[in-house]
Design a protein around this motif. Structure first.
Motif, short mmCIF file in Angstrom:
data_model
loop_
_atom_site.label_atom_id
_atom_site.label_comp_id
_atom_site.label_asym_id
_atom_site.label_seq_id
_atom_site.Cartn_x
_atom_site.Cartn_y
_atom_site.Cartn_z
N MET A 59 18.30 42.44 8.68
CA MET A 59 17.95 41.86 7.40
C MET A 59 17.81 42.98 6.37
O MET A 59 17.22 44.01 6.64
CB MET A 59 16.62 41.10 7.53
N ASP A 60 18.37 42.77 5.20
CA ASP A 60 18.25 43.75 4.13
C ASP A 60 16.87 43.64 3.49
O ASP A 60 16.43 42.54 3.15
CB ASP A 60 19.32 43.51 3.06
N GLU A 61 16.22 44.77 3.34
CA GLU A 61 14.90 44.77 2.74
C GLU A 61 14.91 45.67 1.51
O GLU A 61 15.63 46.67 1.46
CB GLU A 61 13.87 45.30 3.73
N ALA A 62 14.09 45.31 0.54
CA ALA A 62 13.94 46.14 -0.65
C ALA A 62 13.09 47.35 -0.31
O ALA A 62 12.27 47.31 0.61
CB ALA A 62 13.27 45.34 -1.77
N LEU A 63 13.26 48.42 -1.05
CA LEU A 63 12.37 49.57 -0.92
C LEU A 63 10.96 49.13 -1.27
O LEU A 63 10.77 48.28 -2.15
CB LEU A 63 12.77 50.67 -1.91
N ASN A 64 9.97 49.73 -0.63
CA ASN A 64 8.61 49.40 -1.05
C ASN A 64 8.39 49.95 -2.45
O ASN A 64 9.08 50.86 -2.91
CB ASN A 64 7.56 49.90 -0.04
N ARG A 65 7.44 49.35 -3.15
CA ARG A 65 7.21 49.66 -4.57
C ARG A 65 6.86 51.13 -4.79
O ARG A 65 7.35 51.75 -5.74
CB ARG A 65 6.10 48.75 -5.12
N ALA A 66 6.03 51.71 -3.94
CA ALA A 66 5.62 53.11 -4.12
C ALA A 66 6.81 54.06 -4.00
O ALA A 66 6.96 54.99 -4.80
CB ALA A 66 4.54 53.48 -3.11
N THR A 67 7.67 53.82 -3.02
CA THR A 67 8.85 54.67 -2.85
C THR A 67 9.80 54.48 -4.03
O THR A 67 10.33 55.47 -4.56
CB THR A 67 9.56 54.33 -1.53
#
Length: 116
Positions: free
Chosen positions: A1-9
């Motif tokens: 599953m494609d996931e977005a980068l976490n907000r902090a990164t």
């Protein structure tokens, strides 16, 4: 599953890309990386053919994101490339474009210029 980068990164990477969103700053980073030794503002000014106040302002931006490190020697300040960030930045670009997140280099090494 494609996931977005976490907000902090994503926020960290955005500051890096923003810092390099200027031709003069790219010239300075390239110069320092290729030169491989610390340089004074005057030496950088001579090499990039931009005024001293402009170069100083750009160096401040680059130092804030730790692409450039500053060494004080007496009254002179010497600027050098942060080798850890030279390693991190291409990885950041790859990750943003969808490549798998590598184990190393770690973005946190660019905060201090030290390996953790």
């Amino acid at each position: 599953m494609d996931e977005a980068l976490n907000r902090a990164t994503a926020a960290e990477y955005a500051t890096w890309f923003k810092a390099l969103a200027d031709a003069t700053r790219i010239q300075i980073v390239s110069l320092l990386a290729r030169r491989g030794e610390p340089m004074t503002v005057g030496q950088i000014v001579d090499a990039v053919d931009v005024g001293q106040s402009t170069v100083s302002a750009h160096l401040k931006v680059l130092a804030e994101v730790r692409f450039v490190l500053v060494d004080q020697r007496g009254t002179a300040r010497y600027y050098r490339i942060n080798q850890n960030c030279v390693s991190c930045f291409p990885t950041a670009a790859d990750v943003v474009m969808g490549s798998p997140v590598p184990v190393q280099p770690d973005a946190s090494t660019c905060e201090t210029g030290e390996s953790r």
